[in-house]
Design an enzyme around this catalytic site. Structure first.
Site, short mmCIF file in Angstrom:
data_model
loop_
_atom_site.label_atom_id
_atom_site.label_comp_id
_atom_site.label_asym_id
_atom_site.label_seq_id
_atom_site.Cartn_x
_atom_site.Cartn_y
_atom_site.Cartn_z
N GLU A 144 0.83 -1.20 0.00
CA GLU A 144 0.00 0.00 0.00
C GLU A 144 0.87 1.26 0.00
OE1 GLU A 144 -4.08 -1.63 2.14
OE2 GLU A 144 -2.64 -0.51 3.34
N ASN A 189 -2.25 -13.89 -0.14
CA ASN A 189 -3.42 -14.77 -0.07
C ASN A 189 -3.59 -15.39 -1.45
OD1 ASN A 189 -4.78 -12.90 -1.73
ND2 ASN A 189 -5.83 -11.93 -0.01
N THR A 225 -1.96 -17.56 2.63
CA THR A 225 -3.08 -17.57 3.56
C THR A 225 -4.36 -17.87 2.79
OG1 THR A 225 -3.33 -15.16 3.34
CG2 THR A 225 -1.98 -15.98 5.17
N ASP A 257 -3.79 -9.49 8.25
CA ASP A 257 -2.81 -8.68 8.99
C ASP A 257 -2.58 -9.24 10.39
OD1 ASP A 257 -2.60 -6.94 6.81
OD2 ASP A 257 -4.28 -5.73 7.53
N SER A 296 -10.05 -5.80 16.78
CA SER A 296 -10.32 -7.24 16.92
C SER A 296 -9.08 -8.01 17.34
CB SER A 296 -10.84 -7.80 15.59
OG SER A 296 -9.79 -7.95 14.63
#
Length: 315
Positions: A144, A189, A225, A257, A296
């Site tokens: 990013e 991923n 992943t 992440d 989270s």
């Protein structure tokens, strides 16, 4: 007492703007939504916070806008105990944002990124943080930010004997594989794997073949992943699947992440590759049982309670 693992993160910082929907809208369609909130995000910041919450010393190299969102993000880093000496505020620039739609039934999400100040993070910022990064056990990178900045960080790690973890997200087809293969770990991923290799990934065999193609190009360790299906690791010595931890997912935002940040913390903390992957699998599973990205992510104590003590490992 053993030294705490030290991790450098060179990457993005965003403010997440999250809307929870009953179903994803079709293009051009207006759908009423149930819930909206703002929260801290960005792949670099997310991975930094995950590692810090698990007890690692984290050096953050990132750019923020000179706006209220940037002030909030800086205070968030400090509250997590992250070293912000190399966090810059860019004049007349906005802090990066991510607009996220979350399907309340499946937990799946779609994300739109505005880079803002993240686009100004440069190789010069890597050089400026060089003394601090040389003292790190691992350096985490994502895409990013400008590609040349990520390349500079990979070269820095190779030159100074610091292992690097490249999370090629969002995936790009124009990567310089001569540089990418110098990273110690490549962690895509399955969607990113398909873009990186231009190979199909519809079956487990196809995913394995794509991962092994990266190893043949020179990548030391590829870890793919696979969400609720766990992950797959491929090296020159072979490949194996890592079984998932079954949970009821309510929001998958930031799960990748959480996996990478926790993997880095435990690998840098002295665990074997297999042990670090097992901890990362449990940690990311816990994250999808909660809403949001960074909020989270569990602390060491919360993770220990979830994993029956196995998540609470020596620093």
């Amino acid at each position: 007492m053993p030294r705490r693992p030290r991790i450098g993160v060179i990457g993005s910082t965003n403010m997440d703007l999250t809307t929870t929907v009953e179903r994803m809208p079709a293009w051009g369609e207006t759908v009423l939504a149930r819930h909206f909130e703002t929260s801290f995000g960005g792949k670099g910041a997310n991975q930094a916070v995950a590692a810090a919450k698990l007890g690692a010393e984290v050096v953050m190299v990132t750019n923020l806008g000179d706006d209220t969102l940037g002030e909030s993000a800086l205070n968030n880093f400090k509250s997590c105990g992250i070293d912000t000496a190399h966090v810059r505020s860019i004049p007349n620039q906005s802090t990066g944002t991510a607009t996220i739609l979350v399907d309340e039934k499946s937990g799946d999400n779609s994300i739109l990124i505005v880079a803002g100040a993240n686009g100004d993070l440069s190789a010069a910022d890597v050089d400026a943080a060089g003394d601090a990064l040389k003292q790190c056990d691992l350096i985490l990178l994502q895409l990013e930010i400008q590609l040349e900045t990520a390349y500079a960080a990979i070269r820095f790690g190779r030159k100074n004997g610091v292992r690097t973890v490249l999370n090629p997200a969002p995936a790009r087809r124009n990567l310089d594989m001569e540089v990418v293969t110098q990273a110690s770990f490549l962690m895509p991923n399955e969607t990113e794997l398909a873009i990186l290799t231009d190979m199909p990934v519809q079956s487990e065999d196809e995913i394995l073949a794509a991962a092994q193609s990266l190893v043949r190009q020179g990548v030391e360790t590829v870890i793919v992943t696979l969400g609720a299906r766990g992950s797959l690791m491929a090296t020159r010595a072979g490949a194996r699947a890592i079984a998932p931890v079954k949970v009821r997912a309510v929001d998958t935002t930031g799960a990748g992440d959480a996996f990478i940040g926790s993997f880095a913390r435990y690998l840098a903390g002295g665990l074997s590759l297999d042990e670090a992957l097992a901890e990362a699998t449990r940690y990311s599973a816990l994250s999808v049982t909660r809403h949001g990205a960074q909020k989270s992510f569990a602390t060491e104590a919360e993770f220990a309670a979830f994993s029956g003590g196995r998540g609470c490992l020596p620093r």
